[in-house]
Design a protein around this motif. Structure first.
Motif, PDB file in Angstrom:
ATOM      1  N   ARG A   1      37.347  32.274  33.745  1.00  0.00           N
ATOM      2  CA  ARG A   1      36.106  31.559  34.051  1.00  0.00           C
ATOM      3  C   ARG A   1      36.188  30.922  35.439  1.00  0.00           C
ATOM      4  O   ARG A   1      35.212  30.951  36.202  1.00  0.00           O
ATOM      5  CB  ARG A   1      35.844  30.484  32.999  1.00  0.00           C
ATOM      6  CG  ARG A   1      34.598  29.658  33.284  1.00  0.00           C
ATOM      7  CD  ARG A   1      34.320  28.651  32.201  1.00  0.00           C
ATOM      8  NE  ARG A   1      33.217  27.768  32.584  1.00  0.00           N
ATOM      9  CZ  ARG A   1      32.710  26.829  31.809  1.00  0.00           C
ATOM     10  NH1 ARG A   1      33.185  26.645  30.595  1.00  0.00           N
ATOM     11  NH2 ARG A   1      31.719  26.070  32.229  1.00  0.00           N
ATOM     12  N   ALA A   2      37.333  30.351  35.761  1.00  0.00           N
ATOM     13  CA  ALA A   2      37.504  29.731  37.070  1.00  0.00           C
ATOM     14  C   ALA A   2      37.405  30.771  38.186  1.00  0.00           C
ATOM     15  O   ALA A   2      36.716  30.573  39.192  1.00  0.00           O
ATOM     16  CB  ALA A   2      38.847  29.008  37.128  1.00  0.00           C
ATOM     17  N   LEU A   3      38.085  31.901  38.004  1.00  0.00           N
ATOM     18  CA  LEU A   3      38.073  32.948  39.021  1.00  0.00           C
ATOM     19  C   LEU A   3      36.677  33.542  39.197  1.00  0.00           C
ATOM     20  O   LEU A   3      36.216  33.762  40.319  1.00  0.00           O
ATOM     21  CB  LEU A   3      39.066  34.050  38.642  1.00  0.00           C
ATOM     22  CG  LEU A   3      40.550  33.659  38.713  1.00  0.00           C
ATOM     23  CD1 LEU A   3      41.413  34.721  38.043  1.00  0.00           C
ATOM     24  CD2 LEU A   3      40.986  33.459  40.159  1.00  0.00           C
ATOM     25  N   LEU A   4      36.003  33.794  38.079  1.00  0.00           N
ATOM     26  CA  LEU A   4      34.649  34.348  38.155  1.00  0.00           C
ATOM     27  C   LEU A   4      33.681  33.358  38.800  1.00  0.00           C
ATOM     28  O   LEU A   4      32.794  33.750  39.569  1.00  0.00           O
ATOM     29  CB  LEU A   4      34.157  34.727  36.754  1.00  0.00           C
ATOM     30  CG  LEU A   4      34.816  35.961  36.133  1.00  0.00           C
ATOM     31  CD1 LEU A   4      34.444  36.080  34.656  1.00  0.00           C
ATOM     32  CD2 LEU A   4      34.408  37.220  36.884  1.00  0.00           C
ATOM     33  N   GLY A   5      33.872  32.076  38.491  1.00  0.00           N
ATOM     34  CA  GLY A   5      33.022  31.059  39.095  1.00  0.00           C
ATOM     35  C   GLY A   5      33.209  30.975  40.599  1.00  0.00           C
ATOM     36  O   GLY A   5      32.244  30.770  41.353  1.00  0.00           O
ATOM     37  N   LYS A   6      34.442  31.167  41.032  1.00  0.00           N
ATOM     38  CA  LYS A   6      34.725  31.118  42.464  1.00  0.00           C
ATOM     39  C   LYS A   6      34.150  32.338  43.184  1.00  0.00           C
ATOM     40  O   LYS A   6      33.713  32.243  44.346  1.00  0.00           O
ATOM     41  CB  LYS A   6      36.233  31.044  42.698  1.00  0.00           C
ATOM     42  CG  LYS A   6      36.628  30.732  44.129  1.00  0.00           C
ATOM     43  CD  LYS A   6      38.124  30.501  44.250  1.00  0.00           C
ATOM     44  CE  LYS A   6      38.506  30.099  45.663  1.00  0.00           C
ATOM     45  NZ  LYS A   6      39.970  29.853  45.799  1.00  0.00           N
ATOM     46  N   LEU A   7      34.134  33.469  42.505  1.00  0.00           N
ATOM     47  CA  LEU A   7      33.608  34.689  43.113  1.00  0.00           C
ATOM     48  C   LEU A   7      32.082  34.697  43.146  1.00  0.00           C
ATOM     49  O   LEU A   7      31.476  35.350  44.004  1.00  0.00           O
ATOM     50  CB  LEU A   7      34.096  35.915  42.325  1.00  0.00           C
ATOM     51  CG  LEU A   7      35.578  36.261  42.470  1.00  0.00           C
ATOM     52  CD1 LEU A   7      35.987  37.288  41.415  1.00  0.00           C
ATOM     53  CD2 LEU A   7      35.880  36.778  43.869  1.00  0.00           C
ATOM     54  N   ARG A   8      31.481  33.956  42.209  1.00  0.00           N
ATOM     55  CA  ARG A   8      30.024  33.944  42.114  1.00  0.00           C
ATOM     56  C   ARG A   8      29.410  33.183  43.289  1.00  0.00           C
ATOM     57  O   ARG A   8      29.911  32.142  43.699  1.00  0.00           O
ATOM     58  CB  ARG A   8      29.601  33.300  40.794  1.00  0.00           C
ATOM     59  CG  ARG A   8      28.147  33.528  40.430  1.00  0.00           C
ATOM     60  CD  ARG A   8      27.848  32.916  39.068  1.00  0.00           C
ATOM     61  NE  ARG A   8      28.672  33.521  38.029  1.00  0.00           N
ATOM     62  CZ  ARG A   8      29.551  32.853  37.282  1.00  0.00           C
ATOM     63  NH1 ARG A   8      29.731  31.555  37.460  1.00  0.00           N
ATOM     64  NH2 ARG A   8      30.242  33.468  36.359  1.00  0.00           N
ATOM     65  N   LYS A   9      28.316  33.683  43.814  1.00  0.00           N
ATOM     66  CA  LYS A   9      27.654  33.023  44.927  1.00  0.00           C
ATOM     67  C   LYS A   9      26.996  31.729  44.458  1.00  0.00           C
ATOM     68  O   LYS A   9      26.312  31.700  43.440  1.00  0.00           O
ATOM     69  CB  LYS A   9      26.595  33.950  45.536  1.00  0.00           C
ATOM     70  CG  LYS A   9      27.177  35.208  46.175  1.00  0.00           C
ATOM     71  CD  LYS A   9      26.076  36.105  46.698  1.00  0.00           C
ATOM     72  CE  LYS A   9      26.661  37.375  47.313  1.00  0.00           C
ATOM     73  NZ  LYS A   9      25.588  38.289  47.788  1.00  0.00           N
ATOM     74  N   VAL A  10      27.213  30.658  45.222  1.00  0.00           N
ATOM     75  CA  VAL A  10      26.630  29.360  44.888  1.00  0.00           C
ATOM     76  C   VAL A  10      25.392  29.121  45.741  1.00  0.00           C
ATOM     77  O   VAL A  10      25.451  29.252  46.965  1.00  0.00           O
ATOM     78  CB  VAL A  10      27.659  28.220  45.129  1.00  0.00           C
ATOM     79  CG1 VAL A  10      27.029  26.871  44.816  1.00  0.00           C
ATOM     80  CG2 VAL A  10      28.905  28.446  44.294  1.00  0.00           C
ATOM     81  N   PRO A  11      24.252  28.784  45.138  1.00  0.00           N
ATOM     82  CA  PRO A  11      23.044  28.490  45.922  1.00  0.00           C
ATOM     83  C   PRO A  11      23.308  27.355  46.913  1.00  0.00           C
ATOM     84  O   PRO A  11      24.050  26.417  46.595  1.00  0.00           O
ATOM     85  CB  PRO A  11      22.027  28.055  44.856  1.00  0.00           C
ATOM     86  CG  PRO A  11      22.525  28.671  43.585  1.00  0.00           C
ATOM     87  CD  PRO A  11      24.023  28.662  43.698  1.00  0.00           C
TER      88      PRO A  11
END
Length: 263
Positions: A180-190
């Motif tokens: 979850r942490a890794l995927l969250g970091k890879l996901r683009k943040v508005p």
């Protein structure tokens, strides 16, 4: 439970907003369940299911299980409408492709692979120590019967039980939290959210806490089972390497403040 009841529960000033997002899901060991919306929702659902007659239990169970999904979708659509978001305009195919790429990258990361390896190492340790654990139980039982004053068999038994429970609880907890942490970091943040505390640091922090607690539990096992010293030390080294790698990947994780927790 309807949408209004859910919103009423969520608006309770005694509840800590978002506390359930970065916890270890070990409600039996938590001191803040009375202030957790997720716990109180699940408690309400369990009470409803347990009160059902046996002939209706299965059908009602699935209806109860799906009810939060319906409520959540209603809340999502209400929020989208208020903010002028068209939920049907999202390019699903492109989004799915990106999610697949991110998931592959996260699953190939050293930390996620190390977490899976650790889960297997734990199973191997307990399988190979099965006879030792039984021997220790018999030994402590004999000491209790003899009443030796220089040993406290109940205390020793509790230490082993507590350490085993901690190890087993976090054994399979690490991988999904690290993913979850890794995927969250890879996901683009508005852009509007860039200055806010990031969810992925919270996930990484609870994974680090789980590693810390596991290391402490393994040290207890090391003290009680010297025959397994080499195997236990390998586990401790593996966890320390995982902890260092996770802190390197998420340098701000330790500083993340989880709502409600005194850290």
């Amino acid at each position: 439970m309807d949408k209004n009841h859910l919103l009423e529960m969520a608006g309770d000033s005694d509840l800590i907003p978002g506390i359930y997002n970065w916890c270890d899901r070990w409600c039996e060991r938590c001191t803040l369940t009375s202030r957790c919306l997720q716990f109180n929702m699940e408690k309400n659902e369990k009470q409803t299911v347990n009160a059902l007659a046996s002939d209706e239990k299965n059908a009602e169970f699935w209806a109860q299980l799906l009810e939060p999904l319906v409520l959540t979708m209603e809340l999502i659509r209400d929020m989208a409408e208020r903010n002028g978001i068209d939920l049907d305009s999202i390019e699903v195919e492109a989004e799915m492709d990106e999610q697949k790429r991110n998931h592959q990258m996260a699953s190939e990361h050293y930390c996620s692979r190390a977490a899976l390896t650790y889960a297997g190492m734990v199973d191997e340790w307990f399988h190979s120590a099965k006879e030792l654990l039984q021997e220790k139980e018999n030994e402590l039982h004999s000491i209790a019967q003899l009443g030796l004053v220089d040993r406290d068999p109940q205390k020793e038994a509790n230490e082993i039980t507590d350490a085993s429970e901690v190890i087993r609880w976090y054994q399979h907890f690490l991988y999904p939290k690290i993913m979850r942490a890794l995927l969250g970091k890879l996901r683009k943040v508005p852009p509007i959210l860039e200055e806010m505390p990031t969810d992925f640091n919270g996930s990484a922090k609870i994974a680090l806490i789980a590693i810390d607690r596991s290391i402490a539990a393994w040290y207890s096992m090391l003290c009680n089972f010297r025959e397994k010293e080499d195997d236990t030390l390998r586990l401790l080294v593996h966890l320390e390497q995982l902890s260092n790698a996770l802190e390197s990947a998420f340098p701000a994780a330790r500083a993340f403040v989880r709502p409600g927790f005194k850290e």
